[in-house]
Design a protein around this motif. Sequence first.
Motif, PDB file in Angstrom:
ATOM      1  N   ASN A   3     -22.910-111.479 -47.363  1.00 43.61           N
ATOM      2  CA  ASN A   3     -23.608-111.966 -46.184  1.00 43.61           C
ATOM      3  C   ASN A   3     -24.009-110.750 -45.366  1.00 43.61           C
ATOM      4  O   ASN A   3     -23.694-110.623 -44.204  1.00 43.61           O
ATOM      5  N   TYR A  18     -33.562-119.631 -53.680  1.00 44.58           N
ATOM      6  CA  TYR A  18     -32.302-118.947 -53.401  1.00 44.58           C
ATOM      7  C   TYR A  18     -31.435-118.977 -54.644  1.00 44.58           C
ATOM      8  O   TYR A  18     -31.429-119.957 -55.394  1.00 44.58           O
ATOM      9  N   ALA A  20     -27.521-118.537 -56.219  1.00 43.61           N
ATOM     10  CA  ALA A  20     -26.113-118.673 -55.850  1.00 43.61           C
ATOM     11  C   ALA A  20     -25.274-118.483 -57.096  1.00 43.61           C
ATOM     12  O   ALA A  20     -25.729-118.701 -58.220  1.00 43.61           O
ATOM     13  N   PRO A  35     -33.273-123.286 -45.527  1.00 41.73           N
ATOM     14  CA  PRO A  35     -32.115-123.329 -44.632  1.00 41.73           C
ATOM     15  C   PRO A  35     -32.484-123.524 -43.165  1.00 41.73           C
ATOM     16  O   PRO A  35     -31.708-124.094 -42.405  1.00 41.73           O
ATOM     17  N   THR A  39     -28.553-127.543 -42.060  1.00 42.28           N
ATOM     18  CA  THR A  39     -27.473-127.580 -43.038  1.00 42.28           C
ATOM     19  C   THR A  39     -26.345-128.429 -42.462  1.00 42.28           C
ATOM     20  O   THR A  39     -26.396-128.819 -41.300  1.00 42.28           O
ATOM     21  N   TRP A  53     -20.127-125.487 -47.263  1.00 48.28           N
ATOM     22  CA  TRP A  53     -21.210-125.523 -46.274  1.00 48.28           C
ATOM     23  C   TRP A  53     -22.441-125.906 -47.055  1.00 48.28           C
ATOM     24  O   TRP A  53     -22.925-125.127 -47.878  1.00 48.28           O
ATOM     25  N   MET A  55     -26.211-127.892 -48.268  1.00 46.06           N
ATOM     26  CA  MET A  55     -27.610-128.231 -48.051  1.00 46.06           C
ATOM     27  C   MET A  55     -28.097-128.963 -49.287  1.00 46.06           C
ATOM     28  O   MET A  55     -27.783-128.564 -50.413  1.00 46.06           O
ATOM     29  N   TYR A  93     -21.824-126.007 -56.446  1.00 52.69           N
ATOM     30  CA  TYR A  93     -22.743-127.098 -56.114  1.00 52.69           C
ATOM     31  C   TYR A  93     -22.114-128.441 -56.440  1.00 52.69           C
ATOM     32  O   TYR A  93     -21.079-128.536 -57.096  1.00 52.69           O
ATOM     33  N   LEU A 110     -23.734-123.196 -49.472  1.00 49.72           N
ATOM     34  CA  LEU A 110     -24.428-122.026 -48.944  1.00 49.72           C
ATOM     35  C   LEU A 110     -23.535-120.795 -48.879  1.00 49.72           C
ATOM     36  O   LEU A 110     -24.034-119.666 -48.862  1.00 49.72           O
ATOM     37  N   LEU A 113     -24.454-118.495 -51.744  1.00 49.87           N
ATOM     38  CA  LEU A 113     -25.752-117.841 -51.877  1.00 49.87           C
ATOM     39  C   LEU A 113     -25.557-116.338 -51.978  1.00 49.87           C
ATOM     40  O   LEU A 113     -24.694-115.762 -51.313  1.00 49.87           O
ATOM     41  N   LEU A 118     -27.361-115.753 -43.225  1.00 46.80           N
ATOM     42  CA  LEU A 118     -27.675-117.094 -42.738  1.00 46.80           C
ATOM     43  C   LEU A 118     -27.523-117.228 -41.223  1.00 46.80           C
ATOM     44  O   LEU A 118     -27.490-118.336 -40.704  1.00 46.80           O
TER      45      LEU A 118
END
Length: 155
Positions: A3, A18, A20, A35, A39, A53, A55, A93, A110, A113, A118
């Motif tokens: 991040n 994106y 992940a 995003p 979310t 977290w 989406m 996921y 998320l 990712l 973010l």
Amino acid sequence: MSNAASAQTTTPPGPGTYRASCHCGALRIEADLDPSAGTTRCNCTICTKTGWWGMLARPGAFRLVSGEEVLGGFSRTGVGHSHFCKTCGIRVYGHGDIPELGGEFYSINLNCLDGVDLSGVPVDYIDGLHDTWELLAAAPHVDPVTAAKRLSQAT
């Protein structure tokens, strides 16, 4: 998850593809997401304890790139299934089909990712713990590492 602080902006990332992955890298996905559209974070025990977290992405916007052989699954209700890497245990996921959510969907964690800051992404905090699914709060995401770096650069 990387991040990494992205320069001097708090503008949420917008629409795009994106990538992940899980911790060990065996499970990799791609999803077309926006995003900045919002979310969710749920306070139920499974989401809280695994740092979920999410989406949503529709089936045409989701691609399993690698890792089918390491996929594990979990479902508490049978309506939706979380998919995780059997090597490192990370939930990347989920997949389900719920009419109230518009039918078939994939939910992307998320936190998995790769290389995306973010900061500023809108987050709706919902009450799954009590099965009310009510909105508890809404706020932009603040990454503590990015915020600390910005604060130290400003002083």
